[in-house]
Design an enzyme around this catalytic site. Structure first.
Site, PDB file in Angstrom:
ATOM      1  N   TRP A  10       0.723  -1.303   0.026  1.00 35.04           N
ATOM      2  CA  TRP A  10      -0.214   0.006  -0.022  1.00 35.04           C
ATOM      3  C   TRP A  10       0.685   1.314  -0.118  1.00 35.04           C
ATOM      4  O   TRP A  10       0.178   2.307  -0.233  1.00 35.04           O
ATOM      5  CB  TRP A  10      -0.946  -0.113   1.137  1.00 35.04           C
ATOM      6  N   LYS A  11       2.233   1.171   0.244  1.00 34.08           N
ATOM      7  CA  LYS A  11       3.114   2.472   0.219  1.00 34.08           C
ATOM      8  C   LYS A  11       2.319   3.339   1.320  1.00 34.08           C
ATOM      9  O   LYS A  11       1.919   3.128   2.251  1.00 34.08           O
ATOM     10  CB  LYS A  11       3.193   2.795  -0.965  1.00 34.08           C
ATOM     11  N   HIS A  95      12.929  -2.287  -0.758  1.00 40.40           N
ATOM     12  CA  HIS A  95      12.013  -1.696  -1.877  1.00 40.40           C
ATOM     13  C   HIS A  95      12.764  -0.620  -2.602  1.00 40.40           C
ATOM     14  O   HIS A  95      13.605   0.045  -1.582  1.00 40.40           O
ATOM     15  CB  HIS A  95      10.633  -1.352  -1.279  1.00 40.40           C
ATOM     16  N   GLU A  97      12.113   2.085  -3.313  1.00 41.10           N
ATOM     17  CA  GLU A  97      11.748   3.513  -2.838  1.00 41.10           C
ATOM     18  C   GLU A  97      12.553   3.870  -1.586  1.00 41.10           C
ATOM     19  O   GLU A  97      12.991   4.974  -1.184  1.00 41.10           O
ATOM     20  CB  GLU A  97      10.303   3.608  -2.642  1.00 41.10           C
ATOM     21  N   GLU A 167      11.455  -6.035  -8.995  1.00 43.08           N
ATOM     22  CA  GLU A 167      10.875  -4.705  -9.624  1.00 43.08           C
ATOM     23  C   GLU A 167      11.543  -4.032 -10.070  1.00 43.08           C
ATOM     24  O   GLU A 167      12.182  -3.378  -9.583  1.00 43.08           O
ATOM     25  CB  GLU A 167      10.278  -4.217  -7.871  1.00 43.08           C
ATOM     26  N   SER A 213       3.731  -1.870 -12.208  1.00 41.37           N
ATOM     27  CA  SER A 213       2.686  -1.602 -12.924  1.00 41.37           C
ATOM     28  C   SER A 213       1.845  -2.846 -13.304  1.00 41.37           C
ATOM     29  O   SER A 213       1.320  -2.784 -14.394  1.00 41.37           O
ATOM     30  CB  SER A 213       3.180  -0.770 -14.155  1.00 41.37           C
ATOM     31  N   GLY A 234       1.474  -2.543  -6.346  1.00 40.95           N
ATOM     32  CA  GLY A 234       1.323  -1.187  -5.565  1.00 40.95           C
ATOM     33  C   GLY A 234      -0.093  -0.399  -5.824  1.00 40.95           C
ATOM     34  O   GLY A 234      -1.015  -0.820  -5.398  1.00 40.95           O
ATOM     35  N   GLY A 235       0.035   0.424  -6.945  1.00 45.26           N
ATOM     36  CA  GLY A 235      -1.363   1.162  -7.227  1.00 45.26           C
ATOM     37  C   GLY A 235      -2.512   0.314  -7.237  1.00 45.26           C
ATOM     38  O   GLY A 235      -3.701   0.668  -6.575  1.00 45.26           O
TER      39      GLY A 235
END
Ligand code: 13P
Length: 250
Positions: A10-11, A95, A97, A167, A213, A234-235
């Site tokens: 969910w970040k 991750h 990020e 990823e 994605s 993710g999204g």
């Protein structure tokens, strides 16, 4: 044999109320189907205990990170024992990020993996190249190095407890997905790297997820590849219907 897994990341999204609502929705949706894969949601630290209270054992729960220390004067950090005490069973580590924005190195990640394993948390360990490395052809070597540096001090038994997630950074949140062929090439490579160190059995038992994605419209094609064992989403994990559309791609 290895498991198929779809995990949501969910970040830094959803308030507590929104997150608990989404977790309840996914939990309910899962009850109604015969999922052919394990399903996990990795949620913000603030949501872990509340989400743990509203989901059934069929839905796995994870954190998105943990600290590189067990306890003490590390203001703002959340340790692996704290994560485990909420009922979470998984933790995303490495991750891109975290590597990119918070300076997480292989040395730091090595410590985090050990601390997570000590709490019986299953690390979902992320690896992947940036666009420049994809374009200059070094992407296989980059990922090999990420695995070797952070994970190859583990015993075969410890390594066997990990989930890996490939990823490609250029595909994260960009709407640009790796092709199924690009994913398969990398996943087969990763499995070969594991086999070279720990033997074929450990490599064959390791679940390697694709992230970047991933959507209901492309999940099936990617998951059909022999070395792709699911996705880190993710999204599309922020919407119950989209997430379930990926879960049911198996
Ligand atoms: P997106 O699915 O939003 O591209 O994010 C992938 C990801 O980073 C999962 O960890």
């Amino acid at each position: 044999m290895r498991k198929n897994i779809v995990a949501g990341n969910w970040k830094m999204n959803t308030t507590l109320a929104e997150g608990v609502g989404l977790a309840k929705d996914v939990n309910e949706a899962l009850k109604g189907i015969d999922a052919k894969c394990d399903v996990v949601i990795c949620v913000p630290f603030t949501h872990l205990a509340s989400v743990a209270g509203v989901i059934d054992s069929k839905l796995g729960l994870g954190a998105e990170n943990c600290a590189d220390h067990v306890k003490g004067a590390y203001t703002g950090e959340v340790s692996a024992p704290m994560v485990a005490s909420t009922g979470a069973k998984y933790v995303i580590l490495g991750h891109s990020e975290r590597r990119q924005y918070y300076g997480e190195t292989s040395e730091i990640l090595k410590t985090k993996v050990n601390l997570a394993l000590a709490e019986n948390l299953t690390p979902i360990f992320c690896i992947g190249e940036v666009l420049e490395e994809r374009e200059n052809g070094t992407f296989l070597d980059v990922v090999t190095k990420q695995i070797e540096e952070a994970l190859f001090d583990l015993s075969a038994e410890e390594f066997g407890k990990l989930i890996l997630a490939y990823e490609p950074v250029w595909a994260i949140g960009t709407g640009k997905t790796a092709t199924a062929e690009q994913a398969e090439e990398m996943h087969a490579h990763i499995r070969g790297v594991i086999a070279g160190k720990y033997g074929q059995e450990v490599a064959d038992n390791c679940s390697i997820l694709y992230g970047g994605s991933c959507k209901p419209s492309n999940a099936k094609e990617i998951f059909e590849k022999p070395n792709v064992d699911g996705g880190l989403i993710g999204g599309a994990a922020l919407d119950c219907a989209s997430f379930m559309g990926i879960v049911t791609a198996f």
